[in-house]
Design an enzyme around this catalytic site. Structure first.
Site, PDB file in Angstrom:
ATOM      1  N   LYS A 191      70.863   9.431  89.800  1.00  0.00           N
ATOM      2  CA  LYS A 191      70.252   8.223  90.345  1.00  0.00           C
ATOM      3  C   LYS A 191      70.721   7.968  91.783  1.00  0.00           C
ATOM      4  CE  LYS A 191      68.517   8.449  86.460  1.00  0.00           C
ATOM      5  NZ  LYS A 191      67.954   7.914  85.330  1.00  0.00           N
TER       6      LYS A 191
HETATM    7  C1  LIG Z   1      67.909   7.914  83.791  1.00  0.00           C
HETATM    8  C2  LIG Z   1      66.983   7.009  83.120  1.00  0.00           C
HETATM    9  C3  LIG Z   1      67.374   6.248  82.006  1.00  0.00           C
HETATM   10  C4  LIG Z   1      68.720   6.410  81.347  1.00  0.00           C
HETATM   11  O1  LIG Z   1      69.804   6.085  82.168  1.00  0.00           O
HETATM   12  P1  LIG Z   1      71.293   6.405  81.636  1.00  0.00           P
HETATM   13  O2  LIG Z   1      72.167   5.637  82.576  1.00  0.00           O
HETATM   14  O3  LIG Z   1      71.481   7.888  81.777  1.00  0.00           O
HETATM   15  O4  LIG Z   1      71.388   5.952  80.249  1.00  0.00           O
HETATM   16  C5  LIG Z   1      66.472   5.352  81.475  1.00  0.00           C
HETATM   17  N1  LIG Z   1      65.237   5.214  81.980  1.00  0.00           N
HETATM   18  C6  LIG Z   1      64.816   5.927  83.041  1.00  0.00           C
HETATM   19  C7  LIG Z   1      63.438   5.709  83.573  1.00  0.00           C
HETATM   20  C8  LIG Z   1      65.661   6.870  83.633  1.00  0.00           C
HETATM   21  O5  LIG Z   1      65.220   7.605  84.656  1.00  0.00           O
END
Ligand SMILES: *Cc1c(COP(=O)(O)O)cnc(C)c1O
Length: 396
Positions: A191
């Site tokens: 992210k």
């Molecule tokens: C990465 C992601 C998640 C999950 O995030 P985590 O912190 O890894 O649990 C949920 N929704 C979307 C759209 C994502 O891209």
């Protein structure tokens, strides 16, 4: 001693990579020196910085966006017999959060131009059992929040923003995370900013925020207790909560990353503009949209390989891999993963745009420190696909 100059064309280009320096290390050192390593001053400082940047009243740091989504569904009182509408093209946990609570994830198709849920499809999926909409801001582009809020108001539904990819994304000038009843962010290394693993819940609603705070902390209502804690007093536990607290060690990393957020976003945006320029005349590719009024984070820069491309999508990805360029499909058609497909007997052609998106998209490299020559290398390799197709045809 190395005598040869490094051949830059051989250095692998990742789809993304985290960016750290002495600032994260100093912040973590401060936590170690203080001796307070979880849910202490550093978590509070991280939550405050996040709240200010996203113009939202309440922020609660947690272990992942998945945990944030799970607690959001529970805080809204959603459970067995309830339905939650989610896009069919997203990460699995946008849907799992409803299922964790015993509710049903009900899918709807996307708008292929934005990769986000199509509001008409959302409206069509509403039933008397619907309780909430998970508005995913996929790849960092906000969902059509005005249209979704309109539907939610008409039917009395809650909105949970899945802003996992959208730290710092704005919708008509306002940061995401404050439009829905609750917002959920991710600090996974893929992210925009990262704490290794981590997440944040945002809300304008104090009751919901208090419920999330209790869910995060074993269901303790300590926050609401009017009594000054005495040595013999234990917290009261009125419902089944979890331990989903972020440590101060991770929060320190998060706070240092927040200070770099604007720079990271500017750079991602510049890379995306660079790709847009370099790839604009590649006719068999559709480039990501950034509609008027939206500010994309480009957490992922995702292109769509049109059906008339010289080579199929998978060949193109293999061609790029052979040139040291890492790629991934955009994301998943979640309704076709066995858990959902089998549980709800979902037909293969149920949500055609999501299926097509899973099969036709490529995430191109975009990472902190990426340079113009890296963008040119990816664009050059993509153009080389046509040459490679001609060679294949001759060989065949
Ligand atoms: C990465 C992601 C998640 C999950 O995030 P985590 O912190 O890894 O649990 C949920 N929704 C979307 C759209 C994502 O891209």
């Amino acid at each position: 001693m190395a005598s040869q100059a490094t051949d830059l064309s051989q250095i692998p280009l990742p789809i993304t990579r985290p960016s750290f320096n002495h600032e994260e290390i100093q912040a973590v050192q401060q936590v170690f020196d203080s001796g307070w390593v979880t849910q202490g001053p550093m978590t509070a400082a991280f939550e405050k910085a996040f709240a200010e940047r996203h113009q939202v009243s309440h922020t609660l740091a947690t272990t992942s966006c998945t945990a944030a989504l799970h607690m959001s569904v529970l805080a809204l009182g959603i459970g067995p017999g309830d339905e939650v509408i989610v896009p069919s093209f997203t990460w699995v946990t946008s849907a799992h959060c409803a299922e964790y609570a015993g509710a049903k994830a009900v899918f709807c198709d996307i708008d292929p131009a934005t990769f986000n849920m199509n509001p008409d499809a959302v409206a069509a999926a509403v039933t008397p059992r619907t309780k909430a909409i998970v508005a995913v801001h996929l790849f960092g582009l906000a969902a059509d929040l005005y249209a979704l809020k309109h539907i939610a108001q008409r039917h009395g539904l809650a909105i949970i923003e899945d802003a996992a990819c959208a730290v710092g994304s704005t919708y008509f000038g306002k940061p995401v995370g404050s439009f829905g009843d609750l917002g959920c962010f991710s600090f996974h290394p893929r992210k925009v900013i990262t704490t290794g693993e981590g997440g944040m819940v945002t809300s304008e609603n104090k009751d919901l925020a208090d419920r999330v705070a209790a869910l995060r902390n074993h269901g303790s209502n300590r926050l609401k207790s009017p009594l000054a804690p005495k040595p013999h007093q234990m917290g009261a536990f009125e419902f089944l909560g979890f331990n989903l607290r972020l440590s101060d060690i991770q929060a320190a990393v998060g706070l240092a990353q927040m200070k770099k957020l604007d720079g990271l976003l500017e750079h991602r945006w510049a890379c995306a503009l660079g790709y847009n320029q370099l790839l604009k005349d590649v006719e068999w590719l559709r480039l990501p949209a950034e509609p008027e009024g939206y500010r994309h984070t480009y957490q992922s820069y995702v292109v769509w390989v049109k059906p008339d491309a010289t080579l199929p999508r998978n060949h193109i990805m293999e061609h790029l891999a052979a040139h040291g360029i890492q790629t991934r499909p955009g994301t998943m058609a979640v309704h076709l993963t066995p858990y959902y497909r089998d549980k709800y007997a979902i037909a293969a052609d149920a949500f055609p745009w999501s299926k097509a998106a899973e099969e036709s998209t490529i995430t191109l490299p975009i990472f902190p420190g990426m340079q113009e020559r890296d963008l040119e290398r990816v664009a050059g390799a993509l153009r080389g696909v046509e040459q490679s197709a001609r060679t294949l045809r001759k060989a065949g």
